[in-house]
Every structure is written in C-alpha cells, then in structure tokens.
Motif scaffolding. Structure first.
Motif, PDB file in Angstrom:
ATOM      1  N   SER A 108       0.850  -1.186   0.000  1.00  0.00           N
ATOM      2  CA  SER A 108       0.000   0.000   0.000  1.00  0.00           C
ATOM      3  C   SER A 108       0.884   1.233   0.000  1.00  0.00           C
ATOM      4  O   SER A 108       1.726   1.406   0.892  1.00  0.00           O
ATOM      5  CB  SER A 108      -0.916   0.009   1.232  1.00  0.00           C
ATOM      6  OG  SER A 108      -1.743   1.155   1.239  1.00  0.00           O
ATOM      7  N   THR A 113      -2.444   3.400  -4.031  1.00  0.00           N
ATOM      8  CA  THR A 113      -3.278   2.333  -3.482  1.00  0.00           C
ATOM      9  C   THR A 113      -4.533   2.825  -2.788  1.00  0.00           C
ATOM     10  O   THR A 113      -4.496   3.766  -1.985  1.00  0.00           O
ATOM     11  CB  THR A 113      -2.469   1.493  -2.479  1.00  0.00           C
ATOM     12  OG1 THR A 113      -1.235   1.097  -3.084  1.00  0.00           O
ATOM     13  CG2 THR A 113      -3.241   0.258  -2.044  1.00  0.00           C
ATOM     14  N   LEU A 115      -6.736   1.517   0.015  1.00  0.00           N
ATOM     15  CA  LEU A 115      -6.606   0.555   1.114  1.00  0.00           C
ATOM     16  C   LEU A 115      -7.965   0.369   1.778  1.00  0.00           C
ATOM     17  O   LEU A 115      -8.557   1.320   2.292  1.00  0.00           O
ATOM     18  CB  LEU A 115      -5.589   1.055   2.132  1.00  0.00           C
ATOM     19  CG  LEU A 115      -5.426   0.241   3.415  1.00  0.00           C
ATOM     20  CD1 LEU A 115      -4.995  -1.195   3.108  1.00  0.00           C
ATOM     21  CD2 LEU A 115      -4.429   0.906   4.360  1.00  0.00           C
ATOM     22  N   SER A 149      -1.685   5.299   2.183  1.00  0.00           N
ATOM     23  CA  SER A 149      -2.562   4.959   1.061  1.00  0.00           C
ATOM     24  C   SER A 149      -3.045   6.222   0.369  1.00  0.00           C
ATOM     25  O   SER A 149      -3.074   7.306   0.967  1.00  0.00           O
ATOM     26  CB  SER A 149      -3.765   4.143   1.562  1.00  0.00           C
ATOM     27  OG  SER A 149      -4.552   4.911   2.461  1.00  0.00           O
TER      28      SER A 149
END
Length: 550
Positions: A108, A113, A115, A149
């Motif tokens: 992450s 990303t 998450l 993230s």
C-alpha cells in the motif's frame, strides 16, 4: 496512476486474510466479476504462517479486454504471480494489523493504493506472548493507514458480517464494490455472490452493509490535546466512529453498577455473599468498592465464601494506609492484585474452566454450530511434573517433586502432549474429576506455597506504606509479572523476587516509586529477565546510587 482503460497494465489487487475468513472466496468472487466483464483474470495465493503470525496473501490481476496484439505475438497477457511493492492498486486487509503489514511491505503506497481495511483487531502471537501489555496501539495503525494509502476505507467489517450471519469476506467484497475503484457495476458483484450458490442471502446482506460502509468517511485516530510543557502528546486508545447503541447501553449499565457498588453493594452479589458485601460497604472506601466486589465474587467462586473472607482480611490491612487518598488508589490496586494472585491458575482451575457450560456454549456459537449439530472440542495439554506435584497434598507433593523415577514416568507419558476430547465421555469425565479436587485445594503444595508468598508480599508493601505510599503502590503492581505456568511462571517468580529485593533497597529514596515502576516494566519486556538484569546493573552503578536520600 496509469489509466486502467488504456490497456497498458492490469488492475492489481492484494488481499490479506487469515484462516476461516474467506480470503480465497473473496479472491474468487473478484475473478468471477472480472471474467464476466471480459477481463483476463488470474488469482494466486501465498500461505501465511499459522497461529496468527501472518495472513495469507491472495493476489488478483485483471487485464482489461480489447487490447490484443496484432504483430503475431501472444494475444493473452502474462500476469504476475505475486504482488510487487509499489505496484498494487487495491489492498484489502481483514484486520487492522494486516493493513499495517501491507504498508510495511510496500503493498500500500500513498501515490497509488486504495486501502480497504477492517478496524477490528485479532491480536498477533507477539502481542499475546508479551508479558506486559504487548498490544500495538490501534491509533498508530490507523494513522499509518491514512498516511500509507492514496485513499483509505475503514470500518469494522467483521462486525458487519457477523450481524448479517456471514463472514468478513462478504462485507469486504461490498466495500470493494462501494469504493468504485473497479470498473464494474454493483450488480456484477452481487451476481458473483449469487453464482457461488452458498449462503447467498447472508452474503448479500453483509455485502450491502460493506457497500454502505464504504460511502462513509474513514475513522480517524483519537488523540488527546497536547499537554502543557514539552512532554509528548499522549495517544488515546480507540477509534473515532459513531457510537453503537448497544455499546452505549453497555457503558450505561456499567456506570449504574459502579454507582450501585457505592450505594448498595449487596444488590450486586448473590445471597451467599451478602455478608461480604455489607462488610465492603461498612469498612472500605467508596472508590474501591466496585473492585472489591469483583474480588469477592472471584475468590468465592474460586474456593468458597471463607476464601472471600480471607481476601477481605488481606485488603483491609492495606486500606488502613489509604485514608488520605480520596481516590483510594492503594486499596483499589491491592483489591485487584490480591484477588488475581489468590485465584492463581492451577490444574484444578484449568479443568474447571474447560468444562464450564458457558465456555462450551461460546465455542459452539463461535463455530456457528446449528442446534442439534454435533461439536467436538479437543484440548491440547502438556502436563509437567511441577503441575502434578503442586496439585497433590503438600507433603506428598514435595516428595513427588523430588522423585527422579516419577519425573521420568511423567516425561515418557506426556513428552508429546495429550489430546483430550472435552465433549467426549472419557475426556469430560477426566477433566470433571480433576475439577472436583477443589475442596482439597487448601491442602495442596501450590496453595500452601502461594499463601505464604502472598502474606510475605503484603508484609513488605505494608512496611513500605508506613513511609512511602507511592512505593507501596508500585510494590502492589509487581504482581503483574507473576503469570503463565511452567518455565514462564518460573521466570516470572524470579523477576518478582528481584523486584521485591530492589524495593527494599530503594526504600527511603525520593525516586523509589518511579525507579521500581521502571524496573517492573523492564521485567515485563522479555521472558528470560535479561532486560531486568541490565536495568538492575545500571541501577547499581555509582552514578545511579548518587540519588539523594530523604
């Protein structure tokens, strides 16, 4: 992030889940959604280590359709078998610690990303094995989830699943759909659940709860205001989230019990303990009454009303030194730790706990066993010579503990451990028979030894309380190092003895309480006492001994 529609790269998804949470099913659902939409899909998994030292990582890649090569090279993409740090688009974690692991491993990242993580905790082995409070602060993990993230979606997806009668994979699947990070409609996700054909109704209900939770703001870490001065900012344990009505009701009920403990202690105990409750109300400070009532019930359950009388006698010795403290901190802590020590874990107590109806009902509920469905509970036991000798009458126990041939016999019979079926006739009867030794416990070797040690500990803390109540309170807290059994308990007893020796040496110093508290934390840092030995060596250095006396 590269556009998924460009066809230059696949959609990459990593799922971190533990056994029984349906991580494989979740991965299969995602693959089914992608394939139904014409994507090339691949699902692989890397098994984690058992006993909660790591989750299984399921990895899914989805390659968009309509981008076949026309230069006589292969028309199907070659997809990766494992997630690559910094190259994962979506990470799904079934527990907050696993979200932290994903960030630590680089799965992450803040530039790419999404998450999705459940905020519930399933404590790891390192956390459980710690002698002290080894739990990782949930706020630290939550803060890392936000910072590690591009977008964080968090909720207690485990609780949402349980309320729907499903497993966490279904609610996490709903959160994935609700995040809108994949180019598929909600109906496509729901169709994948229906196509599986198992537990469809409950899974769809959990899916809907997860989908709705993904639309809400992610929980934030709770932090208390910065203190005055240059001290560190303290972190409160907990998550900022809407108050659950059930939790609010439970908190209100607890507050009422605390008030009743002050105004009407007898209402909180059974008829057999009304006399004890009256004594608590008449002879002990109000702030300590709730803890005392818990201790009365615990010691009476452990060994009977007479044992509860002995418990109150011991606390009463301490309460005499607490008259100037409106919070009755010394009495309250003594009430807690004396009860814990008096109710030590021996073979009789372990056997009794294992056959309790409440415990077996709890196992049945956790296993989701249907009414009338057979359930087997197997205990993995490894009895040692010391545990057997401790349960015998004191004289016989001492002889058995010194017996070489008996030690060899026990080692031969139990070196590989034992498996006892608690729900079987033979296994239940064996544990029941051990539990029935409870009336004979006061004659046992362990009981005699523990009572002598408790009284010696009380004598020492009362001697300290005469001149330093703060030091006495820290001596009470030293009981925390006495835990476990076998080698762990032996190491704890050695550390406890060292702490009491240091407490005697510290008496009269201005920093006695603070120093003993630091040594106690050192004793809880590891099992073999190495940290405590280093701390004691540092304390014995000439610079440490220069602290002014009172």
């Amino acid at each position: 992030m590269s556009s998924w529609g460009s066809g230059q790269r696949p959609i990459t998804i990593a799922i971190l889940a533990m056994g029984g949470e349906g991580g494989g099913v979740l991965a299969d659902w995602i693959v089914a959604v992608g394939e139904q939409a014409g994507h090339h899909a691949q699902n692989t998994s890397v098994a984690g280590v058992a006993q909660r030292t790591g989750a299984t990582v399921y990895y899914v890649e989805l390659y968009p359709p309509g981008h076949a090569r026309t230069d006589n090279t292969r028309s199907e993409p070659v997809l990766s078998l494992f997630p690559t740090p910094g190259e994962v688009d979506v990470v799904i974690a079934s527990e907050l610690m696993e979200a932290g692991r994903a960030i630590q491993r680089g799965f992450s990242t803040p530039d790419r990303t999404t998450l999705i993580a459940s905020t519930n905790r399933v404590y790891s082995m390192d956390e459980r094995l710690a002698l002290g409070d080894g739990r990782v602060d949930s706020n630290t993990l939550l803060e890392a989830a936000h910072l590690g993230s591009r977008r964080f979606i968090g909720a207690d997806f485990m609780d949402l699943a349980l309320r729907s009668g499903s497993v966490i994979s279904a609610s996490l699947f709903g959160a994935l759909a609700g995040s809108a990070t994949l180019p598929f409609e909600r109906s496509a996700f729901e169709d994948a659940i229906r196509a599986s054909g198992k537990g469809v109704g409950a899974s769809l209900a959990a899916f809907a709860s997860g989908f709705d939770a993904a639309q809400q703001p992610a929980p934030q870490p709770l932090r208390t205001p910065a203190p005055t001065g240059n001290g560190p900012v303290p972190v409160a344990i907990g998550l900022r989230r809407p108050i659950d009505p059930a939790e609010e009701a439970a908190a209100a009920a607890q507050a009422r019990r605390e008030q009743l403990a002050i105004s009407d202690p007898a209402s909180l105990v059974g008829p057999a303990l009304r006399r004890h409750a009256a004594r608590v109300a008449d002879h002990f400070p109000a702030p300590a009454r709730s803890m005392l009532l818990h201790g009365v019930v615990r010691t009476a359950t452990y060994q009977g009303p007479a044992y509860a009388d002995s418990y109150l006698d011991r606390v009463a010795r301490v309460a005499a030194f607490d008259t100037a403290d409106e919070a009755a901190r010394l009495t309250t802590e003594a009430a807690r730790h004396i009860a814990l020590w008096m109710c030590y874990q021996d073979t009789i107590q372990v056997a009794l706990q294992k056959i309790r109806r409440r415990r077996l009902d709890g196992v049945r509920a956790e296993a989701k066993a249907a009414p009338g469905q057979l359930l087997n509970v197997r205990e993995y036991l490894h009895p040692q010579l010391e545990e057997i000798a401790d349960t015998l009458p004191a004289g016989l126990g001492r002889r058995v503990a010194r017996s070489t041939w008996f030690a060899q016999l026990v080692g031969k019979l139990t070196h590989n451990g034992m498996v006892v079926n608690t729900t079987g006739l033979v296994g239940f009867t064996a544990l029941w028979a051990i539990a029935m030794f409870r009336p004979l416990r006061p004659r046992s070797l362990r009981f005699v030894r523990e009572q002598e040690a408790i009284d010696a500990w009380l004598d020492q803390l009362l001697a300290a309380a005469a001149t330093d109540v703060e030091l006495a309170r820290e001596i009470v807290g030293c009981q925390r190092v006495l835990k476990g059994y076998g080698a762990t308990h032996q190491h704890g007893r050695e550390s406890f003895t060292t702490l009491l020796e240091q407490a005697d040496a510290l008496l009269g110093r201005d920093d006695a309480a603070a120093t003993l508290a630091r040594l106690r934390e050192a004793a809880l840092a590891d099992e073999d006492g190495a940290t405590l030995r280093r701390a004691c060596a540092e304390l014995a250095a000439p610079t440490a001994l220069a602290s002014p006396a009172r």
